[in-house]
Design an enzyme around this catalytic site. Structure first.
Site, PDB file in Angstrom:
ATOM      1  N   GLU A   1       0.875  -1.173   0.000  1.00  0.00           N
ATOM      2  CA  GLU A   1       0.000   0.000   0.000  1.00  0.00           C
ATOM      3  C   GLU A   1       0.907   1.216   0.000  1.00  0.00           C
ATOM      4  O   GLU A   1       1.482   1.574   1.038  1.00  0.00           O
ATOM      5  CB  GLU A   1      -0.892  -0.018   1.252  1.00  0.00           C
ATOM      6  CG  GLU A   1      -1.909  -1.133   1.246  1.00  0.00           C
ATOM      7  CD  GLU A   1      -2.842  -1.058   0.055  1.00  0.00           C
ATOM      8  OE1 GLU A   1      -3.294   0.041  -0.287  1.00  0.00           O
ATOM      9  OE2 GLU A   1      -3.097  -2.102  -0.550  1.00  0.00           O
TER      10      GLU A   1
ATOM     11  N   CYS B   1      -2.313   9.193   2.495  1.00  0.00           N
ATOM     12  CA  CYS B   1      -1.886   8.555   1.248  1.00  0.00           C
ATOM     13  C   CYS B   1      -2.800   8.944   0.097  1.00  0.00           C
ATOM     14  O   CYS B   1      -2.344   9.153  -1.015  1.00  0.00           O
ATOM     15  CB  CYS B   1      -1.823   7.047   1.409  1.00  0.00           C
ATOM     16  SG  CYS B   1      -3.370   6.328   1.976  1.00  0.00           S
TER      17      CYS B   1
HETATM   18  P1  NAD Z   1       8.616   4.523   4.397  1.00  0.00           P
HETATM   19  O1  NAD Z   1       8.547   3.685   3.192  1.00  0.00           O
HETATM   20  O2  NAD Z   1       9.772   5.401   4.605  1.00  0.00           O
HETATM   21  O3  NAD Z   1       8.526   3.600   5.704  1.00  0.00           O
HETATM   22  C1  NAD Z   1       7.461   2.709   5.931  1.00  0.00           C
HETATM   23  C2  NAD Z   1       7.923   1.615   6.887  1.00  0.00           C
HETATM   24  O4  NAD Z   1       8.904   0.809   6.242  1.00  0.00           O
HETATM   25  C3  NAD Z   1       8.590   2.153   8.159  1.00  0.00           C
HETATM   26  O5  NAD Z   1       8.199   1.363   9.246  1.00  0.00           O
HETATM   27  C4  NAD Z   1      10.069   1.963   7.860  1.00  0.00           C
HETATM   28  O6  NAD Z   1      10.877   1.840   8.999  1.00  0.00           O
HETATM   29  C5  NAD Z   1      10.052   0.672   7.076  1.00  0.00           C
HETATM   30  N1  NAD Z   1      11.203   0.428   6.204  1.00  0.00           N
HETATM   31  C6  NAD Z   1      12.094   1.350   5.717  1.00  0.00           C
HETATM   32  N2  NAD Z   1      13.006   0.715   4.939  1.00  0.00           N
HETATM   33  C7  NAD Z   1      12.670  -0.599   4.918  1.00  0.00           C
HETATM   34  C8  NAD Z   1      13.203  -1.759   4.270  1.00  0.00           C
HETATM   35  N3  NAD Z   1      14.275  -1.689   3.475  1.00  0.00           N
HETATM   36  N4  NAD Z   1      12.598  -2.948   4.462  1.00  0.00           N
HETATM   37  C9  NAD Z   1      11.495  -3.043   5.236  1.00  0.00           C
HETATM   38  N5  NAD Z   1      10.950  -1.985   5.894  1.00  0.00           N
HETATM   39  C10 NAD Z   1      11.523  -0.771   5.731  1.00  0.00           C
HETATM   40  O7  NAD Z   1       7.253   5.340   4.424  1.00  0.00           O
HETATM   41  P2  NAD Z   1       6.820   6.439   5.490  1.00  0.00           P
HETATM   42  O8  NAD Z   1       7.561   7.696   5.201  1.00  0.00           O
HETATM   43  O9  NAD Z   1       6.877   5.861   6.853  1.00  0.00           O
HETATM   44  O10 NAD Z   1       5.277   6.627   5.135  1.00  0.00           O
HETATM   45  C11 NAD Z   1       4.779   7.578   4.246  1.00  0.00           C
HETATM   46  C12 NAD Z   1       4.408   6.900   2.939  1.00  0.00           C
HETATM   47  O11 NAD Z   1       3.408   5.910   3.179  1.00  0.00           O
HETATM   48  C13 NAD Z   1       3.792   7.867   1.958  1.00  0.00           C
HETATM   49  O12 NAD Z   1       4.322   7.626   0.691  1.00  0.00           O
HETATM   50  C14 NAD Z   1       2.315   7.503   1.996  1.00  0.00           C
HETATM   51  O13 NAD Z   1       1.602   7.819   0.832  1.00  0.00           O
HETATM   52  C15 NAD Z   1       2.377   6.037   2.223  1.00  0.00           C
HETATM   53  N6  NAD Z   1       1.125   5.527   2.759  1.00  0.00           N
HETATM   54  C16 NAD Z   1       0.357   4.706   1.962  1.00  0.00           C
HETATM   55  C17 NAD Z   1      -0.872   4.253   2.424  1.00  0.00           C
HETATM   56  C18 NAD Z   1      -1.752   3.365   1.583  1.00  0.00           C
HETATM   57  O14 NAD Z   1      -2.649   2.742   2.138  1.00  0.00           O
HETATM   58  N7  NAD Z   1      -1.540   3.296   0.277  1.00  0.00           N
HETATM   59  C19 NAD Z   1      -1.312   4.617   3.696  1.00  0.00           C
HETATM   60  C20 NAD Z   1      -0.502   5.449   4.461  1.00  0.00           C
HETATM   61  C21 NAD Z   1       0.713   5.886   3.988  1.00  0.00           C
END
Ligand code: NAD
Length: 510
Positions: free
Chosen positions: A246, A280
């Site tokens: 997502e 998002c």
């Molecule tokens: P991010 O991708 O930086 O981090 C998300 C999670 O992944 C965090 O817990 C992070 O620690 C972890 N992570 C980071 N690197 C990783 C790796 N290599 N392997 C596994 N896990 C890892 O995203 P963010 O900045 O925390 O969140 C914001 C983003 O989330 C925005 O792009 C937003 O649009 C999206 N989002 C999408 C939805 C949806 O339902 N489509 C909902 C909410 C947020």
């Protein structure tokens, strides 16, 4: 001042200090779990899952109902925790992190038994006389849940409720920006009497998330950015485990010439500024036909100017949750200005506040050469582009690498539906900001770079299962057996000609 500050580590444990983005006051410190700790948690989860899967839906639901009781009783604690970590206004903390989780958890407690009911059906075709199929929704085992910071309780509780009701155990790695909210959710499940290890939360950073993906989980449910989603998807591909991704979006809003402009302007401001734009499927681009452009922009400007921003509870638009996101927001606005865009409201950090606050902003004179119209900004910005008509709006809406959601505003539901079907996104709303995620009956997920797979409702919860068909044969002997002979091959070919060489019989058979 960094919201998440890396501290000198202790051996192989990375340490972090967390600050409130609104007050910059220190909230606490946490340590990242090591690879060995992640693996041990998954092993504990696997043990716990075996007996959890043996419980009936009614028994599992009872735990979820109790969790809702606890959330209601301790809602002040949740609201305080979320506000401390994110700086979002009290109203948003309640609606998003208390109300929404109550709705989500209750939905699956009530409906999982129906969504996942065992189904029996006769086989079709030639097999209809001899074979019966039973379809069982079996749990996958241990689900690795990786979550972002923009809705730390809601985006944890929703997949958690689905995974648990489907009979799985869950190991979660929450965002390093909101680690204590996730810990609180864990604490609430303990208060609700959940069995040990059926839900565990491991603190950490990206490396911890990567360790969870390779720790032998049976599925990864990931919510986060496109860049990380690609890495997680690749890692799951290598392990051949299912994953839902997502991811981010760049949602478009299309204002039709016949729209109720007052309502549409309200929708644009709310869709863009809600949760500080950290949503998002927040509205990131607004396309308005020239015939209604001036009055629409005027209304948006008036409404945006009226928004209150402060670090007290009496505010409409709260803090930017993370300094790194502030960098993106500032860069996108600077790039737009440099390329000729005009800022009508806001456009910069709020100089009156100490914390990370970006003023509610309206930007016009935009085009698709600008980062503000191409990449996810995730800030409180109403970005408006003038277009000739609805067709140009649609073409521009689809001119995006993303495809999460979007919204269309019109007095004609027929026109709205027709445009909605041509938008290249995972979902669309007509006359509302993109609220699909909050409507459990609507499967939610992106197309293009916005994700893989869908969550929520019947479709979502089934994604936490393996659909296991069992075929029972009632024939007295095994057909088509040995020895193969020239006669048996010829008989097979005669059967093909007889059964499928005739259109009528072919249709009857299948
Ligand atoms: P991010 O991708 O930086 O981090 C998300 C999670 O992944 C965090 O817990 C992070 O620690 C972890 N992570 C980071 N690197 C990783 C790796 N290599 N392997 C596994 N896990 C890892 O995203 P963010 O900045 O925390 O969140 C914001 C983003 O989330 C925005 O792009 C937003 O649009 C999206 N989002 C999408 C939805 C949806 O339902 N489509 C909902 C909410 C947020």
């Amino acid at each position: 001042m960094a919201i998440v500050e890396a501290l000198p580590g202790d051996g192989d444990r990375r340490r972090y200090r967390l600050r409130s983005p609104a007050t910059l006051k220190e909230i606490g410190e946490f340590e990242a779990s090591t690879e060995a700790m992640v693996q041990a948690a998954v092993a504990r989860a696997r043990k716990a899952q075996a007996s959890w899967a043996g419980r009936s839906f009614a028994e599992r639901a009872e735990y979820l109902w109790r969790l809702v009781d606890v959330i209601v009783q301790r809602q002040d604690e949740i609201v305080e925790q979320v506000m401390r970590e994110t700086g979002k206004p009290r109203n948003e903390a309640i609606s998003m992190e208390v109300m929404a989780p109550c709705v989500q958890i209750s939905h699956y407690a009530k409906r999982a038994a129906k969504y996942l009911a065992t189904k029996r059906r006769p086989a079709s075709g030639m097999m209809r006389f001899s074979k019966k199929v039973t379809l069982f929704y079996q749990p996958l085992g241990v689900v690795g849940l990786i979550t972002p910071w923009n809705a730390p309780i809601a985006l944890s509780a929703n997949p958690l409720a689905q995974a648990l009701m489907a009979g799985n155990a869950v190991v979660q790695k929450p965002s390093e920006v909101t680690p204590f909210s996730a810990m609180l959710l864990k604490e609430l499940t303990v208060a609700a009497g959940f069995p040990d290890d059926i839900y565990q939360v491991l603190q950490g950073d990206g490396e911890t998330g990567a360790a969870l993906v390779r720790a032998g989980v049976d599925k990864v449910s990931f919510t986060g950015s496109v860049a990380t989603g690609r890495k997680v998807g690749e890692a799951c591909g290598r392990r051949l485990i299912p994953v839902t991704l997502e991811l981010g979006g760049k949602d478009a809003m299309i204002v039709c010439r016949d729209a109720d402009l007052e309502r549409a302007a309200e929708g644009a401001v709310r869709g863009s500024c809600w949760n500080t734009g950290h949503y998002c499927c927040g509205t990131e681009r607004v396309y308005v036909p020239e015939a209604v452009y001036e009055p629409f922009v005027e209304k948006v400007v008036t409404k945006t100017r009226a928004l209150k921003q402060s670090d007290s509870e009496e505010c409409d638009v709260g803090a930017v949750f993370w300094d790194r996101q502030m960098e993106t927001i500032e860069a996108h606005v600077a790039d737009a200005k440099a390329r000729g865009a005009r800022v009508l409201v806001g456009g910069a950090r709020n100089p009156a506040l100490r914390g990370y606050f970006f003023q509610p902003t309206v930007v016009v004179d935009l085009n698709h050469d600008m980062a503000l119209m191409r990449h996810e900004t995730f800030g409180p910005i109403v970005a408006i582009q003038k277009v000739r008509d609805e067709e140009e709006a649609l073409a521009l809406a689809n001119d995006s690498a993303y495809g999460l959601s979007g919204n269309i505003w019109t007095r004609s539901i027929e026109r709205g539906m027709a445009l909605a079907r041509r938008i290249e996104t995972g979902s669309v709303c007509v006359n509302d900001m993109a609220i699909t995620y909050g409507v459990a009956e609507a499967p939610f997920g992106g197309v293009k770079a916005s994700g893989v797979g869908q969550v929520n409702g019947e479709t979502g919860i089934r994604g936490y299962c393996h659909l296991h068909p069992v075929v029972v044969n009632s024939e007295k002997r095994v057909r088509g057996g040995y020895p193969y002979t020239a006669e048996s091959a010829a008989a097979l070919q005669r059967a093909v000609r007889f059964l499928f060489g005739n259109r009528f019989l072919r249709r009857f058979l299948v």
